[in-house]
Design a protein around this motif. Structure first.
Motif, PDB file in Angstrom:
ATOM      1  N   ARG A  31       0.797  -1.230   0.000  1.00 38.09           N
ATOM      2  CA  ARG A  31       0.000   0.000   0.000  1.00 38.09           C
ATOM      3  C   ARG A  31       0.830   1.280   0.000  1.00 38.09           C
ATOM      4  NH1 ARG A  31      -4.896  -1.597   4.088  1.00 38.09           N
ATOM      5  NH2 ARG A  31      -5.525  -3.431   2.935  1.00 38.09           N
ATOM      6  N   GLY A  32       1.701   1.417  -0.966  1.00 38.61           N
ATOM      7  CA  GLY A  32       2.491   2.623  -1.092  1.00 38.61           C
ATOM      8  C   GLY A  32       3.662   2.731  -0.147  1.00 38.61           C
ATOM      9  N   GLN A  33       3.891   1.701   0.648  1.00 46.02           N
ATOM     10  CA  GLN A  33       5.029   1.690   1.562  1.00 46.02           C
ATOM     11  C   GLN A  33       5.840   0.429   1.328  1.00 46.02           C
ATOM     12  OE1 GLN A  33       3.528   1.880   5.560  1.00 46.02           O
ATOM     13  NE2 GLN A  33       3.514   4.108   5.536  1.00 46.02           N
ATOM     14  N   ARG A  34       7.072   0.490   1.749  1.00 45.08           N
ATOM     15  CA  ARG A  34       7.914  -0.707   1.742  1.00 45.08           C
ATOM     16  C   ARG A  34       8.234  -1.018   3.196  1.00 45.08           C
ATOM     17  NH1 ARG A  34       9.732  -2.587  -2.813  1.00 45.08           N
ATOM     18  NH2 ARG A  34      11.638  -3.496  -2.019  1.00 45.08           N
ATOM     19  N   ILE A  35       8.008  -2.248   3.549  1.00 45.89           N
ATOM     20  CA  ILE A  35       8.356  -2.700   4.886  1.00 45.89           C
ATOM     21  C   ILE A  35       9.680  -3.436   4.758  1.00 45.89           C
ATOM     22  CG2 ILE A  35       7.693  -4.149   6.830  1.00 45.89           C
ATOM     23  CD1 ILE A  35       4.762  -3.601   5.964  1.00 45.89           C
ATOM     24  N   HIS A  36      10.724  -2.822   5.303  1.00 49.97           N
ATOM     25  CA  HIS A  36      12.061  -3.396   5.276  1.00 49.97           C
ATOM     26  C   HIS A  36      12.237  -4.215   6.549  1.00 49.97           C
ATOM     27  CE1 HIS A  36      13.811  -0.993   1.947  1.00 49.97           C
ATOM     28  NE2 HIS A  36      12.729  -0.286   2.203  1.00 49.97           N
ATOM     29  N   TYR A  37      12.735  -5.427   6.398  1.00 53.41           N
ATOM     30  CA  TYR A  37      12.962  -6.231   7.591  1.00 53.41           C
ATOM     31  C   TYR A  37      14.368  -6.813   7.586  1.00 53.41           C
ATOM     32  CZ  TYR A  37      11.952 -10.382   4.742  1.00 53.41           C
ATOM     33  OH  TYR A  37      11.972 -11.354   3.785  1.00 53.41           O
ATOM     34  N   ARG A  38      14.874  -6.986   8.786  1.00 51.18           N
ATOM     35  CA  ARG A  38      16.162  -7.637   9.015  1.00 51.18           C
ATOM     36  C   ARG A  38      15.892  -8.834   9.921  1.00 51.18           C
ATOM     37  NH1 ARG A  38      16.942  -2.348   9.643  1.00 51.18           N
ATOM     38  NH2 ARG A  38      16.674  -2.497  11.871  1.00 51.18           N
ATOM     39  N   VAL A  39      16.596  -9.905   9.665  1.00 51.19           N
ATOM     40  CA  VAL A  39      16.479 -11.093  10.500  1.00 51.19           C
ATOM     41  C   VAL A  39      17.882 -11.564  10.873  1.00 51.19           C
ATOM     42  CG1 VAL A  39      14.250 -11.871   9.604  1.00 51.19           C
ATOM     43  CG2 VAL A  39      16.326 -12.580   8.449  1.00 51.19           C
ATOM     44  N   ALA A  40      17.972 -12.164  12.034  1.00 51.57           N
ATOM     45  CA  ALA A  40      19.235 -12.764  12.480  1.00 51.57           C
ATOM     46  C   ALA A  40      18.909 -14.081  13.156  1.00 51.57           C
ATOM     47  CB  ALA A  40      19.956 -11.839  13.461  1.00 51.57           C
ATOM     48  N   ALA A  41      19.787 -15.041  12.985  1.00 45.96           N
ATOM     49  CA  ALA A  41      19.645 -16.334  13.652  1.00 45.96           C
ATOM     50  C   ALA A  41      21.010 -16.729  14.205  1.00 45.96           C
ATOM     51  CB  ALA A  41      19.133 -17.398  12.684  1.00 45.96           C
ATOM     52  N   VAL A  42      21.003 -17.266  15.415  1.00 51.68           N
ATOM     53  CA  VAL A  42      22.249 -17.710  16.051  1.00 51.68           C
ATOM     54  C   VAL A  42      22.094 -19.160  16.495  1.00 51.68           C
ATOM     55  CG1 VAL A  42      22.949 -15.391  16.808  1.00 51.68           C
ATOM     56  CG2 VAL A  42      21.554 -16.821  18.317  1.00 51.68           C
ATOM     57  N   PRO A  43      23.209 -19.910  16.468  1.00 53.56           N
ATOM     58  CA  PRO A  43      23.157 -21.291  16.943  1.00 53.56           C
ATOM     59  C   PRO A  43      23.164 -21.319  18.468  1.00 53.56           C
ATOM     60  CG  PRO A  43      25.383 -20.745  16.263  1.00 53.56           C
ATOM     61  CD  PRO A  43      24.526 -19.547  15.950  1.00 53.56           C
ATOM     62  N   VAL A  44      22.338 -22.165  19.031  1.00 50.70           N
ATOM     63  CA  VAL A  44      22.258 -22.327  20.484  1.00 50.70           C
ATOM     64  C   VAL A  44      22.056 -23.800  20.801  1.00 50.70           C
ATOM     65  CG1 VAL A  44      21.326 -20.016  20.940  1.00 50.70           C
ATOM     66  CG2 VAL A  44      19.753 -21.891  20.479  1.00 50.70           C
ATOM     67  N   LEU A  45      22.121 -24.109  22.082  1.00 51.18           N
ATOM     68  CA  LEU A  45      21.703 -25.422  22.545  1.00 51.18           C
ATOM     69  C   LEU A  45      20.262 -25.295  23.021  1.00 51.18           C
ATOM     70  CD1 LEU A  45      24.823 -26.649  24.542  1.00 51.18           C
ATOM     71  CD2 LEU A  45      24.067 -27.371  22.276  1.00 51.18           C
ATOM     72  N   ASN A  46      19.498 -26.367  22.928  1.00 46.22           N
ATOM     73  CA  ASN A  46      18.102 -26.326  23.357  1.00 46.22           C
ATOM     74  C   ASN A  46      18.011 -26.093  24.867  1.00 46.22           C
ATOM     75  OD1 ASN A  46      18.633 -28.831  24.544  1.00 46.22           O
ATOM     76  ND2 ASN A  46      17.641 -29.984  22.922  1.00 46.22           N
ATOM     77  N   SER A  47      16.796 -26.000  25.380  1.00 44.44           N
ATOM     78  CA  SER A  47      16.583 -25.699  26.802  1.00 44.44           C
ATOM     79  C   SER A  47      17.235 -26.720  27.730  1.00 44.44           C
ATOM     80  CB  SER A  47      15.087 -25.614  27.108  1.00 44.44           C
ATOM     81  OG  SER A  47      14.537 -24.515  26.434  1.00 44.44           O
ATOM     82  N   GLU A  48      17.305 -27.965  27.291  1.00 41.31           N
ATOM     83  CA  GLU A  48      17.932 -29.006  28.100  1.00 41.31           C
ATOM     84  C   GLU A  48      19.449 -28.963  27.989  1.00 41.31           C
ATOM     85  OE1 GLU A  48      15.349 -29.836  25.824  1.00 41.31           O
ATOM     86  OE2 GLU A  48      13.942 -29.508  27.463  1.00 41.31           O
ATOM     87  N   GLY A  49      19.973 -28.219  27.018  1.00 34.43           N
ATOM     88  CA  GLY A  49      21.418 -28.109  26.829  1.00 34.43           C
ATOM     89  C   GLY A  49      22.057 -29.298  26.154  1.00 34.43           C
ATOM     90  N   ASP A  50      21.245 -30.157  25.522  1.00 35.16           N
ATOM     91  CA  ASP A  50      21.820 -31.366  24.935  1.00 35.16           C
ATOM     92  C   ASP A  50      21.600 -31.525  23.433  1.00 35.16           C
ATOM     93  OD1 ASP A  50      19.126 -31.892  24.893  1.00 35.16           O
ATOM     94  OD2 ASP A  50      19.236 -33.734  26.069  1.00 35.16           O
ATOM     95  N   GLY A  51      21.066 -30.517  22.772  1.00 36.73           N
ATOM     96  CA  GLY A  51      20.835 -30.653  21.344  1.00 36.73           C
ATOM     97  C   GLY A  51      20.939 -29.335  20.611  1.00 36.73           C
ATOM     98  N   PRO A  52      21.256 -29.405  19.319  1.00 38.20           N
ATOM     99  CA  PRO A  52      21.399 -28.183  18.530  1.00 38.20           C
ATOM    100  C   PRO A  52      20.054 -27.504  18.281  1.00 38.20           C
ATOM    101  CG  PRO A  52      21.602 -30.093  17.112  1.00 38.20           C
ATOM    102  CD  PRO A  52      21.494 -30.607  18.527  1.00 38.20           C
ATOM    103  N   ALA A  53      20.065 -26.202  18.438  1.00 36.14           N
ATOM    104  CA  ALA A  53      18.853 -25.418  18.218  1.00 36.14           C
ATOM    105  C   ALA A  53      19.268 -24.070  17.621  1.00 36.14           C
ATOM    106  CB  ALA A  53      18.105 -25.227  19.546  1.00 36.14           C
ATOM    107  N   TRP A  54      18.293 -23.212  17.411  1.00 35.67           N
ATOM    108  CA  TRP A  54      18.574 -21.890  16.866  1.00 35.67           C
ATOM    109  C   TRP A  54      17.598 -20.888  17.458  1.00 35.67           C
ATOM    110  CZ3 TRP A  54      15.106 -19.277  13.518  1.00 35.67           C
ATOM    111  CH2 TRP A  54      13.981 -20.024  13.158  1.00 35.67           C
ATOM    112  N   LEU A  55      18.022 -19.644  17.504  1.00 32.34           N
ATOM    113  CA  LEU A  55      17.179 -18.553  17.969  1.00 32.34           C
ATOM    114  C   LEU A  55      17.289 -17.438  16.946  1.00 32.34           C
ATOM    115  CD1 LEU A  55      15.393 -17.421  20.303  1.00 32.34           C
ATOM    116  CD2 LEU A  55      17.470 -16.333  21.161  1.00 32.34           C
ATOM    117  N   GLY A  56      16.143 -16.977  16.469  1.00 34.18           N
ATOM    118  CA  GLY A  56      16.123 -15.896  15.486  1.00 34.18           C
ATOM    119  C   GLY A  56      15.343 -14.713  16.013  1.00 34.18           C
ATOM    120  N   ILE A  57      15.582 -13.549  15.419  1.00 36.42           N
ATOM    121  CA  ILE A  57      14.872 -12.332  15.804  1.00 36.42           C
ATOM    122  C   ILE A  57      14.600 -11.511  14.541  1.00 36.42           C
ATOM    123  CG2 ILE A  57      16.884 -10.856  16.209  1.00 36.42           C
ATOM    124  CD1 ILE A  57      15.409  -9.980  18.856  1.00 36.42           C
ATOM    125  N   VAL A  58      13.527 -10.722  14.597  1.00 35.30           N
ATOM    126  CA  VAL A  58      13.114  -9.910  13.447  1.00 35.30           C
ATOM    127  C   VAL A  58      13.035  -8.452  13.869  1.00 35.30           C
ATOM    128  CG1 VAL A  58      11.278  -9.519  11.760  1.00 35.30           C
ATOM    129  CG2 VAL A  58      11.778 -11.837  12.540  1.00 35.30           C
TER     130      VAL A  58
END
Length: 151
Positions: free
Chosen positions: A117-144
């Motif tokens: 609608r006549g505007q551009r919505i610019h977005y940035r995203v980032a994701a980082v590698p982490v361990l899951n809540s239990e600390g025993d498996g690969p996971a990721w956390l992203g933000i917008v």
């Protein structure tokens, strides 16, 4: 005058906040957990996406999406009308970054823009590698993070 320049120098981008925090906690060498990041993100956690990584099947799973992010991206009743449909594009971008994390265990960044609608919505995203809540498996956390500009 000094106050204005101090505010200007302060970085308020959510994507950089997440990546800087990840580095300050020790990054890949220190096995950062999702809980340790979320605890330190304070109110920004509502803009986050969390999931698990399955390296064997090369899949990225989404386990949780922050409430404010869900609302703002058009999936709930409180979202601005001109932001509907952005959720799919943003989630696809985050999923792509998650896939990259399987091969490269450092922060992944991306950005794009969507015309509405006549505007551009610019977005940035980032994701980082982490361990899951239990600390025993690969996971990721992203933000917008996003902004509106006249097209």
């Amino acid at each position: 005058m000094a106050k204005a320049s101090a505010n200007k120098d302060k970085n308020s981008r959510k994507t950089e906040l997440l990546t800087n925090l990840w580095h300050s906690l020790g990054g890949a060498e220190n096995s950062v957990t999702v809980d340790s990041l979320l605890k330190r993100l304070n109110g920004e956690r509502e803009y986050c996406v969390y999931g698990e990584l399955d390296r064997k099947q090369r899949t990225v799973q989404v386990a949780e999406v922050g409430a404010h992010l869900v609302n703002r991206l058009g999936e709930r009743y409180r979202a601005p009308n001109d932001e509907s449909g952005i959720a799919a594009a943003v989630m696809q971008k985050l999923s792509t970054l998650g896939t990259r994390l399987m091969a490269d265990q450092r922060p992944q960044l991306g950005q794009d823009a969507i015309a509405r609608r006549g505007q551009r919505i610019h977005y940035r995203v980032a994701a980082v590698p982490v361990l899951n809540s239990e600390g025993d498996g690969p996971a990721w956390l992203g933000i917008v993070d996003w902004s509106r500009r006249t097209a």
